[in-house]
Design a protein around this motif. Structure first.
Motif, PDB file in Angstrom:
ATOM      1  N   VAL A  79      48.962  43.046  45.285  1.00 30.77           N
ATOM      2  CA  VAL A  79      49.436  42.549  43.993  1.00 30.77           C
ATOM      3  C   VAL A  79      48.375  42.803  42.935  1.00 30.77           C
ATOM      4  CG1 VAL A  79      50.918  40.769  44.978  1.00 30.77           C
ATOM      5  CG2 VAL A  79      48.582  40.207  44.401  1.00 30.77           C
ATOM      6  N   THR A  80      48.837  43.002  41.717  1.00 32.61           N
ATOM      7  CA  THR A  80      47.912  43.169  40.604  1.00 32.61           C
ATOM      8  C   THR A  80      47.410  41.792  40.172  1.00 32.61           C
ATOM      9  OG1 THR A  80      49.617  42.955  38.903  1.00 32.61           O
ATOM     10  CG2 THR A  80      49.205  45.187  39.791  1.00 32.61           C
ATOM     11  N   PHE A  81      46.384  41.785  39.365  1.00 25.09           N
ATOM     12  CA  PHE A  81      45.853  40.540  38.820  1.00 25.09           C
ATOM     13  C   PHE A  81      46.943  39.810  38.046  1.00 25.09           C
ATOM     14  CE2 PHE A  81      44.016  38.231  35.248  1.00 25.09           C
ATOM     15  CZ  PHE A  81      43.173  37.349  35.915  1.00 25.09           C
ATOM     16  N   GLU A  82      47.668  40.556  37.236  1.00 25.39           N
ATOM     17  CA  GLU A  82      48.708  39.959  36.397  1.00 25.39           C
ATOM     18  C   GLU A  82      49.835  39.357  37.239  1.00 25.39           C
ATOM     19  OE1 GLU A  82      47.319  42.951  35.930  1.00 25.39           O
ATOM     20  OE2 GLU A  82      46.267  42.620  34.029  1.00 25.39           O
ATOM     21  N   ALA A 127      49.554  38.243  40.318  1.00 27.00           N
ATOM     22  CA  ALA A 127      49.004  37.057  40.981  1.00 27.00           C
ATOM     23  C   ALA A 127      48.937  35.880  40.009  1.00 27.00           C
ATOM     24  CB  ALA A 127      47.627  37.368  41.555  1.00 27.00           C
ATOM     25  N   MET A 128      48.500  36.143  38.786  1.00 22.64           N
ATOM     26  CA  MET A 128      48.413  35.067  37.788  1.00 22.64           C
ATOM     27  C   MET A 128      49.794  34.529  37.432  1.00 22.64           C
ATOM     28  SD  MET A 128      45.442  34.012  36.944  1.00 22.64           S
ATOM     29  CE  MET A 128      45.867  33.117  35.466  1.00 22.64           C
ATOM     30  N   THR A 129      50.760  35.414  37.278  1.00 29.50           N
ATOM     31  CA  THR A 129      52.121  34.983  36.957  1.00 29.50           C
ATOM     32  C   THR A 129      52.676  34.090  38.056  1.00 29.50           C
ATOM     33  OG1 THR A 129      52.544  36.958  35.634  1.00 29.50           O
ATOM     34  CG2 THR A 129      54.469  35.780  36.479  1.00 29.50           C
ATOM     35  N   ARG A 130      52.517  34.514  39.301  1.00 23.89           N
ATOM     36  CA  ARG A 130      53.020  33.709  40.422  1.00 23.89           C
ATOM     37  C   ARG A 130      52.269  32.388  40.515  1.00 23.89           C
ATOM     38  NH1 ARG A 130      56.753  31.325  42.986  1.00 23.89           N
ATOM     39  NH2 ARG A 130      56.321  30.950  45.178  1.00 23.89           N
ATOM     40  N   ALA A 165      42.292  33.409  45.221  1.00 25.55           N
ATOM     41  CA  ALA A 165      41.265  34.275  45.815  1.00 25.55           C
ATOM     42  C   ALA A 165      41.464  35.726  45.380  1.00 25.55           C
ATOM     43  CB  ALA A 165      41.307  34.163  47.340  1.00 25.55           C
ATOM     44  N   VAL A 166      42.713  36.165  45.302  1.00 21.94           N
ATOM     45  CA  VAL A 166      43.007  37.533  44.835  1.00 21.94           C
ATOM     46  C   VAL A 166      42.508  37.702  43.407  1.00 21.94           C
ATOM     47  CG1 VAL A 166      44.881  39.102  44.158  1.00 21.94           C
ATOM     48  CG2 VAL A 166      44.971  37.938  46.369  1.00 21.94           C
ATOM     49  N   CYS A 167      42.815  36.723  42.554  1.00 23.76           N
ATOM     50  CA  CYS A 167      42.390  36.802  41.150  1.00 23.76           C
ATOM     51  C   CYS A 167      40.872  36.823  41.046  1.00 23.76           C
ATOM     52  CB  CYS A 167      42.960  35.624  40.360  1.00 23.76           C
ATOM     53  SG  CYS A 167      44.739  35.718  40.115  1.00 23.76           S
ATOM     54  N   LYS A 168      40.212  35.959  41.801  1.00 27.11           N
ATOM     55  CA  LYS A 168      38.746  35.894  41.766  1.00 27.11           C
ATOM     56  C   LYS A 168      38.137  37.227  42.207  1.00 27.11           C
ATOM     57  CE  LYS A 168      34.889  33.186  43.499  1.00 27.11           C
ATOM     58  NZ  LYS A 168      34.458  32.056  44.322  1.00 27.11           N
ATOM     59  N   GLU A 169      38.699  37.806  43.260  1.00 27.29           N
ATOM     60  CA  GLU A 169      38.207  39.090  43.766  1.00 27.29           C
ATOM     61  C   GLU A 169      38.395  40.198  42.739  1.00 27.29           C
ATOM     62  OE1 GLU A 169      39.899  42.184  47.012  1.00 27.29           O
ATOM     63  OE2 GLU A 169      39.544  40.150  47.768  1.00 27.29           O
ATOM     64  N   LYS A 170      39.558  40.242  42.112  1.00 27.40           N
ATOM     65  CA  LYS A 170      39.843  41.284  41.125  1.00 27.40           C
ATOM     66  C   LYS A 170      38.981  41.115  39.866  1.00 27.40           C
ATOM     67  CE  LYS A 170      44.375  42.555  42.813  1.00 27.40           C
ATOM     68  NZ  LYS A 170      44.071  43.906  43.248  1.00 27.40           N
ATOM     69  N   LEU A 171      38.743  39.866  39.461  1.00 23.07           N
ATOM     70  CA  LEU A 171      37.867  39.625  38.312  1.00 23.07           C
ATOM     71  C   LEU A 171      36.426  40.037  38.617  1.00 23.07           C
ATOM     72  CD1 LEU A 171      39.133  36.194  36.946  1.00 23.07           C
ATOM     73  CD2 LEU A 171      39.237  38.406  35.795  1.00 23.07           C
ATOM     74  N   ALA A 172      35.964  39.735  39.819  1.00 21.48           N
ATOM     75  CA  ALA A 172      34.605  40.122  40.205  1.00 21.48           C
ATOM     76  C   ALA A 172      34.466  41.642  40.221  1.00 21.48           C
ATOM     77  CB  ALA A 172      34.254  39.530  41.562  1.00 21.48           C
ATOM     78  N   ALA A 173      35.479  42.340  40.725  1.00 25.31           N
ATOM     79  CA  ALA A 173      35.446  43.802  40.750  1.00 25.31           C
ATOM     80  C   ALA A 173      35.435  44.373  39.337  1.00 25.31           C
ATOM     81  CB  ALA A 173      36.646  44.340  41.531  1.00 25.31           C
ATOM     82  N   ALA A 174      36.245  43.794  38.468  1.00 27.66           N
ATOM     83  CA  ALA A 174      36.287  44.263  37.074  1.00 27.66           C
ATOM     84  C   ALA A 174      34.949  44.013  36.392  1.00 27.66           C
ATOM     85  CB  ALA A 174      37.411  43.572  36.319  1.00 27.66           C
ATOM     86  N   GLU A 175      34.379  42.848  36.625  1.00 34.41           N
ATOM     87  CA  GLU A 175      33.074  42.529  36.030  1.00 34.41           C
ATOM     88  C   GLU A 175      32.017  43.503  36.520  1.00 34.41           C
ATOM     89  OE1 GLU A 175      30.059  38.747  35.396  1.00 34.41           O
ATOM     90  OE2 GLU A 175      31.409  38.736  37.107  1.00 34.41           O
ATOM     91  N   GLY A 176      32.038  43.808  37.813  1.00 33.83           N
ATOM     92  CA  GLY A 176      31.088  44.776  38.367  1.00 33.83           C
ATOM     93  C   GLY A 176      31.238  46.143  37.725  1.00 33.83           C
ATOM     94  N   SER A 177      32.468  46.553  37.486  1.00 26.50           N
ATOM     95  CA  SER A 177      32.708  47.848  36.843  1.00 26.50           C
ATOM     96  C   SER A 177      32.174  47.866  35.420  1.00 26.50           C
ATOM     97  CB  SER A 177      34.206  48.162  36.823  1.00 26.50           C
ATOM     98  OG  SER A 177      34.697  48.348  38.119  1.00 26.50           O
ATOM     99  N   VAL A 178      32.389  46.786  34.689  1.00 29.10           N
ATOM    100  CA  VAL A 178      31.908  46.698  33.305  1.00 29.10           C
ATOM    101  C   VAL A 178      30.383  46.733  33.274  1.00 29.10           C
ATOM    102  CG1 VAL A 178      31.761  45.193  31.282  1.00 29.10           C
ATOM    103  CG2 VAL A 178      33.954  45.556  32.405  1.00 29.10           C
TER     104      VAL A 178
END
Length: 82
Positions: free
Chosen positions: A6-9, A11-14, A44-57
């Motif tokens: 699932v995408t971040f969006e 996961a957040m919607t659900r 947990a999915v959202c936290k993981e995806k946010l951490a990955a995005a932060e790492g990329s930035v």
């Protein structure tokens, strides 16, 4: 069978749907526990995806020479005491 990624969006919607349902409806205890478990997984999915995005930035900023590590300082402006 593997679970769909699932995408971040998504996961957040659900997650928002689950919270809304638990706050506005009378949900049987067993269903509430199932929703809670699903919510934890989505969180947990959202936290993981946010951490990955932060790492990329951070990586992009370092590569561009824009990264400057600033130590955290407590600030009265934000209600933090020194």
């Amino acid at each position: 069978m593997a679970k769909k990624k699932v995408t971040f969006e998504e996961a957040m919607t659900r997650l928002e749907e689950i919270v809304d349902r638990l706050e506005t409806e009378e949900v049987p205890l067993e269903d509430a526990v199932k929703f809670y478990k699903e919510g934890l997984s989505l969180s947990a999915v959202c936290k993981e995806k946010l951490a990955a995005a932060e790492g990329s930035v951070v990586l992009l900023q370092k590569e561009a020479g824009l990264w400057e590590e600033i130590p955290f300082e407590e600030d009265e402006q934000y209600g933090l005491e020194k």
